[in-house]
Design a protein around this motif. Sequence first.
Motif, short mmCIF file in Angstrom:
data_model
loop_
_atom_site.label_atom_id
_atom_site.label_comp_id
_atom_site.label_asym_id
_atom_site.label_seq_id
_atom_site.Cartn_x
_atom_site.Cartn_y
_atom_site.Cartn_z
N ASP A 96 0.87 -1.18 0.00
CA ASP A 96 0.00 0.00 0.00
C ASP A 96 0.90 1.23 0.00
N SER A 376 -8.93 4.63 -2.72
CA SER A 376 -8.43 3.41 -3.34
C SER A 376 -6.98 3.57 -3.79
N TYR A 377 -6.23 2.47 -3.66
CA TYR A 377 -4.87 2.43 -4.20
C TYR A 377 -4.70 1.17 -5.06
N SER A 378 -5.82 0.69 -5.60
CA SER A 378 -5.82 -0.57 -6.35
C SER A 378 -5.02 -0.49 -7.65
N LYS A 379 -4.80 0.73 -8.16
CA LYS A 379 -4.07 0.88 -9.42
C LYS A 379 -2.57 1.08 -9.21
N GLY A 380 -2.11 0.94 -7.97
CA GLY A 380 -0.68 1.04 -7.71
C GLY A 380 -0.26 2.36 -7.11
N ASP A 382 2.11 4.53 -8.04
CA ASP A 382 2.32 5.65 -8.95
C ASP A 382 1.00 6.37 -9.23
N SER A 383 -0.03 5.61 -9.49
CA SER A 383 -1.34 6.20 -9.74
C SER A 383 -1.86 6.90 -8.50
N TYR A 384 -1.63 6.30 -7.35
CA TYR A 384 -2.07 6.89 -6.08
C TYR A 384 -1.40 8.24 -5.84
N ASP A 387 -2.92 11.13 -7.72
CA ASP A 387 -4.36 11.32 -7.56
C ASP A 387 -4.74 12.81 -7.53
N GLU A 390 -4.71 14.28 -10.87
CA GLU A 390 -5.87 13.84 -11.63
C GLU A 390 -7.12 14.60 -11.22
#
Length: 561
Positions: A96, A376-380, A382-384, A387, A390
Amino acid sequence: MNTSADETRQSRQVDVPARKVWGRLRQPLLLACAVGCGMLLASNPFRPSSQNPDATARGYLKFKEILSYVDRDYVDTVNAEELSDYAIQRLLERLDPHSVYIPAREQQQAAAFLQSDYDGVGIEFNLFRDTVTVVSPLSGGPAEQAGVQPGDRIVAIDGQLVSGSHFTQDQIFSKLRGPRGSTARLLVLRRGQTRPVTFSMTRNRIPNASVDVAYLLDGQTGYIKISRFAAGTFDEFKEALGRLRREGMEQMVLDLRGNPGGYLDRATKITDEFVGGTRKIVYTDGKGDQYDSQTFSRVAGEFEEGPLVVLVDEGSASASEVVAGALQDHDRALLVGRRTFGKGLVQQPITLNDGSELRLTIARYHTPSGRCIQKSYSKGVDSYDKDLQERFRRGEAYHADSIHFAENLRYRTDKGRVVYGGGGIMPDVFVPRDSTSQNRYLARLQGLNLVREFALQLYQQHRDELKEITPEQFQRVFQVSDAQLQALAARAAQDGLKPDAASLRRCAPMLRTQLKAHVARSAYGKEAFYSVWREQDAELQQALKSLSDGSTKLALGEAVK
């Protein structure tokens, strides 16, 4: 009420900065704070047992074998300890975003964020172009008593040149700080003097306040801004709250914008000051029930009644979200601003044999209504980490209707108002970011640090005049002229920022307020800074509007059918 076991567990909960997201939140300066990570401190309850001991043993032996081969046979010399640290960090990233490993050499710096005070000389400074400029000596500190003034440029510390020497801010801090009773010698260049002046002072205990400011906005409205939940935050808050009550406060604005978290028990004790009776403030849910806990209000608070507005934004995280979520769920406060960060994981600190520390996620925070704070951090990872970028790209910072929540994450407050879970706390009243803050010319001025530097020059130019007037008179009579804005633009052009008259016109109101606020900070202190800044503070203005027109009572007093 909590059981004694729950109270013991609560006293061990804390919320401290996470390595991965430090520096990605507040723009341009406020978004530089860290997102907090909840912790359960004190004794380490982990045991050398495992749910799958054979797999753990095989993984350990495989890693040890590979590291041994690399250390012995790799073509170049390697640092096996650095490789091990890197591997551990990458391993935790698969879990996480907030399970982290902190090497022993970084432990002191990581802990300093939550210190209530420190030993040093007491200087707020600005590092610009390898020049250390005093923004303000802290009131009552050794530097102020020695005669250091705002605008002074520090040339050397204890005989070592720091001007033009490419030191980092942390390195300057370490040189100014030191054991209590030790002597610090500062070589200072002051405007109007041809030769540097040497100041000798004895380091002493310096308060490291987390309640940035507390004052009456008008005859009945108190304002308290908390920058983090540090060791002394609750005591600072109680003192401020009591003082404002004695001064006649009947309604209040609590500012948690940009607050990245801190000690959870300080945050829940502050929440308890607003919530009456025995009501749930926060609970945690982990694997099994080992780390499950519930925290309830327990004491008769000092402001359990009276209109209350809480300011939040995308920089409000963790313990801040616990406070905001509890007050919203119990219909105790109207939340104004923008959706909070969405950090609700609890970490257990585990001290390793070499003095390093593992902070392992063991539970999640939930608000009283059941909302999970963690996004959520389900996309990894880097995506988190991207956020917030985004959110801005989607227009969430400017339009409330760009934010969508799943119906299965719908919850109700005590009085039936609809709230949503799934990541962060959505305020009751949305306030878009001022689009002026996205003005590229203004951003470049701030990025080059020219706004604060020019404000210091204005202060120095008008220092004698400012001594003759009160902060209230300053607020009325001091104005930043067109000529001064043009002088700032000319200075920026010398530093390579291409002139842009149209952009300068668009950001002029914001720029005037920023310059005036920084002059006020140098001349009169933090309260004067915030008194000036409120003119351009859209969230605070909305909070005052909600208090004055009665919408706070209306919104919180009626159940949604």
